[in-house]
Design an enzyme around this catalytic site. Structure first.
Site, PDB file in Angstrom:
ATOM      1  N   GLN A 214       3.764  -5.189  -0.074  1.00  0.00           N
ATOM      2  CA  GLN A 214       4.868  -4.718   0.668  1.00  0.00           C
ATOM      3  C   GLN A 214       4.459  -4.682   2.002  1.00  0.00           C
ATOM      4  OE1 GLN A 214       4.828  -0.798  -1.642  1.00  0.00           O
ATOM      5  NE2 GLN A 214       5.556  -0.085   0.411  1.00  0.00           N
TER       6      GLN A 214
ATOM      7  N   CYS B  80       8.421   0.000  -1.438  1.00  0.00           N
ATOM      8  CA  CYS B  80       7.867   0.241  -2.784  1.00  0.00           C
ATOM      9  C   CYS B  80       8.880   0.170  -3.919  1.00  0.00           C
ATOM     10  CB  CYS B  80       6.819   1.387  -2.968  1.00  0.00           C
ATOM     11  SG  CYS B  80       7.549   3.054  -2.871  1.00  0.00           S
TER      12      CYS B  80
ATOM     13  N   HIS C 201       6.209   7.350  -4.449  1.00  0.00           N
ATOM     14  CA  HIS C 201       5.802   5.984  -4.276  1.00  0.00           C
ATOM     15  C   HIS C 201       6.448   5.561  -5.928  1.00  0.00           C
ATOM     16  CE1 HIS C 201       3.867   2.403  -3.292  1.00  0.00           C
ATOM     17  NE2 HIS C 201       3.018   2.508  -4.368  1.00  0.00           N
TER      18      HIS C 201
ATOM     19  N   ASN D 157       0.700  -2.368  -8.643  1.00  0.00           N
ATOM     20  CA  ASN D 157       1.137  -1.667  -7.135  1.00  0.00           C
ATOM     21  C   ASN D 157       1.674  -3.046  -6.466  1.00  0.00           C
ATOM     22  OD1 ASN D 157       1.670   0.111  -5.399  1.00  0.00           O
ATOM     23  ND2 ASN D 157      -0.513   0.686  -4.981  1.00  0.00           N
TER      24      ASN D 157
END
Length: 450
Positions: A67, A73, A368, A389
């Site tokens: 990102q 996110c 997040h 992630n």
């Protein structure tokens, strides 16, 4: 009471200093912390902790996305769960959906959401807490699962190759600064129009011109989004495919095809104001006016985890939200573990708080969003979780992180699961009308970390 009597005296300072200097370890620790910093001085691996990236349930999901310097996110995580399905179904390794496309429409819709809330609250002074809350950050990059669903329901999605990243989607601060300035300026005018008893028709006409300017700003910054497109690709077997005359909505229906109504938000918020097995929404939280409502079913942590495990066992990854910066080392080793740092022993202090206390006293909230792609079950109980992630491959093991089960219990707040993986009683509870929480409730926090 005389406030001066409660001021810090020289005698107190002398006493504190004597106690400090009487400790043999004080100067050693002072040198360590001043030179290396708090985290480095308190860092250490727990004996016996298993950080190996090996899991009894491990979904194969390909390379991670990035990102970059944006707070998308939540968007990356949601689209990643969809591309996992799409990649498997159509044999497309490392395929990506366009996060820039959903970003454009999120920005556009958030402007209208802000304008409507400003109009609704125009009779209140700017010092009113709700008005102040709106003006503090008219819009930002952050969001929640239901907000992404609202965008897809209305606008669909497209492949990344059709609508690629731009400078401003990868590095959004310049746009956000200017955009929020415009929104605040527009708020002045809208509030004046309302308080001058201007007709609703005239107010909406002026708002439409404002939205036209927003569309222009977003198009210059992110590119004008496509309405129709052709898409060519080769699958993993090198077979050529061409899809002509697609729209963003027809692409979603053909290549993802999920009924997003079945994917619901589950939270774990063990505070007194949110009894378990009930649903909650947050006042003023959303992005699409008239679109999907943000709605959470609050479950105890055991049931919360079990829902995620059920979905993983069925071969589907899990969107989740957490407070990623709490007692973790996510940037290099990719570890979410309560024992990564021991600041309490370093400073000889007690920082223990319950999860409910951290929420009530503003110590923690969701910051997040990522994707759970695996879990290590021992005798049926989770010990650690595999996390995908969206910070690129340099984090953890090629972008994947290890989250201990203890850390999940303390700092994980939200998962999204298909309703089929809930119990019948939980599905009934999820269907109830939600209790409305105040705008600043911690369960209204937006995932935004870059």
């Amino acid at each position: 009471m005389n406030k001066l009597s409660n001021s810090i005296s020289k005698e107190q300072i002398d006493r504190y200093a004597k106690h400090y200097n009487d400790q043999n370890k004080s100067k050693v620790l002072e040198r360590a912390v001043t030179k290396n910093g708090i985290l480095a001085a308190s860092e250490g691996l727990r004996g016996g902790a298993d950080y190996s990236p090996v899991f009894s349930i491990d979904l194969k999901t390909g390379a991670v996305a990035n990102q970059k310097q944006s707070g998308r996110c939540w968007m990356f995580a949601a689209l990643n769960t969809m591309r996992h399905h799409l990649s498997d179904e159509f044999k497309l390794k490392d395929f990506e959906l366009s996060q820039n496309y959903t970003f454009f429409w999120d920005k556009f819709e958030k402007a209208n959401w802000f304008y409507e809330n400003i109009i609704t609250t125009a009779d209140k002074p700017t010092s009113d807490r709700k008005v102040s809350w709106l003006l503090n950050e008219p819009q930002g990059d952050g969001g929640q699962w239901d907000m992404l669903c609202a965008i897809i329901d209305k606008y669909g999605i497209v492949p990344e190759s059709v609508y690629p990243e731009t400078y401003n989607s990868n590095k959004s601060n310049e746009f956000n600064t200017l955009f929020n300035e415009k929104l605040r300026k527009d708020a002045v005018e809208l509030r004046e129009l309302v308080n001058a008893k201007t007709s609703e028709e005239q107010i909406q006409s002026r708002k439409e011109k404002m939205l036209e300017e927003v569309y222009r700003m977003a198009s210059y910054s992110f590119g004008e989004p496509p309405t129709t497109f052709d898409w060519e690709y080769r699958d993993d077997d090198q077979n050529y495919h061409r899809e002509a005359g697609l729209t963003p909505k027809s692409f979603y229906e053909k290549f993802v095809g999920w009924d997003l109504e079945n994917y619901v938000s589950i939270i774990n918020a063990p505070t007194d104001d949110k009894p378990f097995n009930h649903t909650y929404t947050i006042e003023m939280l959303g992005n699409v006016v008239g679109g999907r409502q943000v709605k959470h079913l609050n479950l105890n942590m055991h049931d919360f985890k079990q829902a995620a495990i059920n979905q993983l066992k069925a071969g589907h990854s899990v969107w989740f939200g957490c407070d990623v910066g709490q007692h973790s080392e996510p940037r290099k080793r990719g570890l979410l573990d309560l024992g990564v740092y021991d600041e309490e022993s370093l400073f000889d202090i007690d920082l223990s708080m319950s999860k409910a206390e951290r929420l009530d006293y503003s110590e923690s909230l969701m910051t997040h969003a990522m994707v759970i792609t695996g879990v290590d079950l021992v005798d049926g109980e989770p010990k650690k979780w595999k996390v995908e992630n969206s910070w690129g491959e340099k984090v953890g093991t090629k972008g994947y992180m290890v989250m201990t089960d203890e850390w999940m219990s303390e700092y994980c707040y939200q998962v999204v699961v298909d309703k089929q993986f809930l119990t019948e009683d939980q599905r009934k509870a999820q269907a109830e009308e939600p209790t409305k929480l105040l705008p600043w409730d911690p369960m209204g926090a937006l995932a935004y970390k870059d």
